[in-house]
Design a protein around this motif. Structure first.
Motif, PDB file in Angstrom:
ATOM      1  N   GLN A 188       0.835  -1.183   0.000  1.00  0.00           N
ATOM      2  CA  GLN A 188       0.000   0.000   0.000  1.00  0.00           C
ATOM      3  C   GLN A 188       0.880   1.247   0.000  1.00  0.00           C
ATOM      4  O   GLN A 188       2.056   1.179   0.327  1.00  0.00           O
ATOM      5  CB  GLN A 188      -0.919   0.010   1.229  1.00  0.00           C
ATOM      6  CG  GLN A 188      -0.235   0.288   2.556  1.00  0.00           C
ATOM      7  CD  GLN A 188       0.400  -0.936   3.164  1.00  0.00           C
ATOM      8  OE1 GLN A 188       0.684  -1.926   2.476  1.00  0.00           O
ATOM      9  NE2 GLN A 188       0.649  -0.887   4.459  1.00  0.00           N
ATOM     10  N   VAL A 189       0.273   2.376  -0.356  1.00  0.00           N
ATOM     11  CA  VAL A 189       0.997   3.640  -0.400  1.00  0.00           C
ATOM     12  C   VAL A 189       1.374   4.072   1.009  1.00  0.00           C
ATOM     13  O   VAL A 189       0.543   4.059   1.921  1.00  0.00           O
ATOM     14  CB  VAL A 189       0.142   4.728  -1.066  1.00  0.00           C
ATOM     15  CG1 VAL A 189       0.848   6.073  -0.995  1.00  0.00           C
ATOM     16  CG2 VAL A 189      -0.174   4.356  -2.508  1.00  0.00           C
ATOM     17  N   GLN A 190       2.630   4.418   1.170  1.00  0.00           N
ATOM     18  CA  GLN A 190       3.103   4.953   2.450  1.00  0.00           C
ATOM     19  C   GLN A 190       3.946   6.193   2.192  1.00  0.00           C
ATOM     20  O   GLN A 190       4.774   6.204   1.272  1.00  0.00           O
ATOM     21  CB  GLN A 190       3.916   3.916   3.215  1.00  0.00           C
ATOM     22  CG  GLN A 190       3.074   2.773   3.783  1.00  0.00           C
ATOM     23  CD  GLN A 190       3.859   1.900   4.737  1.00  0.00           C
ATOM     24  OE1 GLN A 190       5.010   1.588   4.487  1.00  0.00           O
ATOM     25  NE2 GLN A 190       3.235   1.496   5.834  1.00  0.00           N
ATOM     26  N   SER A 245       6.619   5.049  -0.711  1.00  0.00           N
ATOM     27  CA  SER A 245       6.710   3.647  -1.113  1.00  0.00           C
ATOM     28  C   SER A 245       5.326   3.137  -1.476  1.00  0.00           C
ATOM     29  O   SER A 245       4.319   3.752  -1.134  1.00  0.00           O
ATOM     30  CB  SER A 245       7.308   2.796   0.014  1.00  0.00           C
ATOM     31  OG  SER A 245       6.500   2.862   1.170  1.00  0.00           O
ATOM     32  N   GLY A 246       5.312   2.029  -2.195  1.00  0.00           N
ATOM     33  CA  GLY A 246       4.043   1.389  -2.533  1.00  0.00           C
ATOM     34  C   GLY A 246       3.424   1.825  -3.847  1.00  0.00           C
ATOM     35  O   GLY A 246       2.325   1.380  -4.196  1.00  0.00           O
ATOM     36  N   TYR A 247       4.114   2.685  -4.583  1.00  0.00           N
ATOM     37  CA  TYR A 247       3.623   3.109  -5.895  1.00  0.00           C
ATOM     38  C   TYR A 247       4.794   3.635  -6.711  1.00  0.00           C
ATOM     39  O   TYR A 247       5.902   3.789  -6.191  1.00  0.00           O
ATOM     40  CB  TYR A 247       2.528   4.170  -5.765  1.00  0.00           C
ATOM     41  CG  TYR A 247       2.997   5.513  -5.254  1.00  0.00           C
ATOM     42  CD1 TYR A 247       3.254   5.715  -3.897  1.00  0.00           C
ATOM     43  CD2 TYR A 247       3.171   6.594  -6.119  1.00  0.00           C
ATOM     44  CE1 TYR A 247       3.676   6.942  -3.428  1.00  0.00           C
ATOM     45  CE2 TYR A 247       3.591   7.832  -5.653  1.00  0.00           C
ATOM     46  CZ  TYR A 247       3.834   7.992  -4.298  1.00  0.00           C
ATOM     47  OH  TYR A 247       4.262   9.210  -3.841  1.00  0.00           O
ATOM     48  N   LYS A 274       0.464  12.837  -1.734  1.00  0.00           N
ATOM     49  CA  LYS A 274       0.457  12.413  -3.141  1.00  0.00           C
ATOM     50  C   LYS A 274      -0.812  13.005  -3.755  1.00  0.00           C
ATOM     51  O   LYS A 274      -1.920  12.751  -3.259  1.00  0.00           O
ATOM     52  CB  LYS A 274       0.440  10.890  -3.187  1.00  0.00           C
ATOM     53  CG  LYS A 274       0.280  10.239  -4.542  1.00  0.00           C
ATOM     54  CD  LYS A 274       0.348   8.720  -4.372  1.00  0.00           C
ATOM     55  CE  LYS A 274       0.117   7.970  -5.670  1.00  0.00           C
ATOM     56  NZ  LYS A 274      -1.315   7.778  -5.926  1.00  0.00           N
ATOM     57  N   GLU A 327      -4.435  11.783  -2.718  1.00  0.00           N
ATOM     58  CA  GLU A 327      -4.627  10.337  -2.732  1.00  0.00           C
ATOM     59  C   GLU A 327      -3.977   9.647  -1.533  1.00  0.00           C
ATOM     60  O   GLU A 327      -4.310   8.496  -1.237  1.00  0.00           O
ATOM     61  CB  GLU A 327      -4.103   9.761  -4.040  1.00  0.00           C
ATOM     62  CG  GLU A 327      -4.826  10.318  -5.254  1.00  0.00           C
ATOM     63  CD  GLU A 327      -4.327   9.753  -6.570  1.00  0.00           C
ATOM     64  OE1 GLU A 327      -3.195   9.240  -6.607  1.00  0.00           O
ATOM     65  OE2 GLU A 327      -5.065   9.838  -7.567  1.00  0.00           O
ATOM     66  N   ALA A 328      -3.067  10.325  -0.881  1.00  0.00           N
ATOM     67  CA  ALA A 328      -2.432   9.746   0.302  1.00  0.00           C
ATOM     68  C   ALA A 328      -1.783  10.863   1.115  1.00  0.00           C
ATOM     69  O   ALA A 328      -1.316  11.858   0.547  1.00  0.00           O
ATOM     70  CB  ALA A 328      -1.383   8.712  -0.090  1.00  0.00           C
TER      71      ALA A 328
END
Length: 123
Positions: free
Chosen positions: A1-3, A25-27, A98, A111-112
């Motif tokens: 997952q996005v972090q 991280s995660g994308y 993000k 988005e995050a």
């Protein structure tokens, strides 16, 4: 997952500098726009700076223009916020984000979010 993980906050005297980092991280970091927001006690969250994927376009709010600089290192999946000439009014929790789109002071679709890092500027 996005972090998203911010670091670099702390306490500094007025006129000093800090450099915030946000490790992602995660994308696929290099293909997304990134931004910094801040929220001072009792105030709404403020859109401070943004940088496009590729780094070719940046935005800085009038309140920080000429003092803060956003940058990114796609090899390290990290976005930075260099903060110079800090003022007590810059005291806030700073959040990395993000975002899908920005154009000047307009942005869409956060988005995050990171967890935030506290910056305290003493007078």
């Amino acid at each position: 997952q996005v972090q998203l993980e911010e670091s670099g906050g702390g306490t500094v005297q007025a006129g000093g500098s800090l450099r915030l980092s946000c490790a992602a991280s995660g994308y696929t970091f290099s293909t997304y726009n990134m931004a910094w927001f801040r929220q001072a006690p009792g105030r709404e969250r403020e859109f401070v700076s943004a940088i496009s994927w590729g780094g070719g376009s940046t935005y800085h709010a009038d309140s920080v223009k000429g003092r803060f600089t956003i940058s990114r290192d796609d090899a390290k999946n990290t976005v930075f916020l260099q903060m110079n000439s800090l003022e007590p009014e810059d005291t806030a929790v700073y959040y990395c984000a993000k975002i899908r789109f920005f154009s000047g002071s307009y942005y869409e679709s956060v988005e995050a979010w990171g967890q935030g890092t506290l910056v305290t500027v003493s007078s």
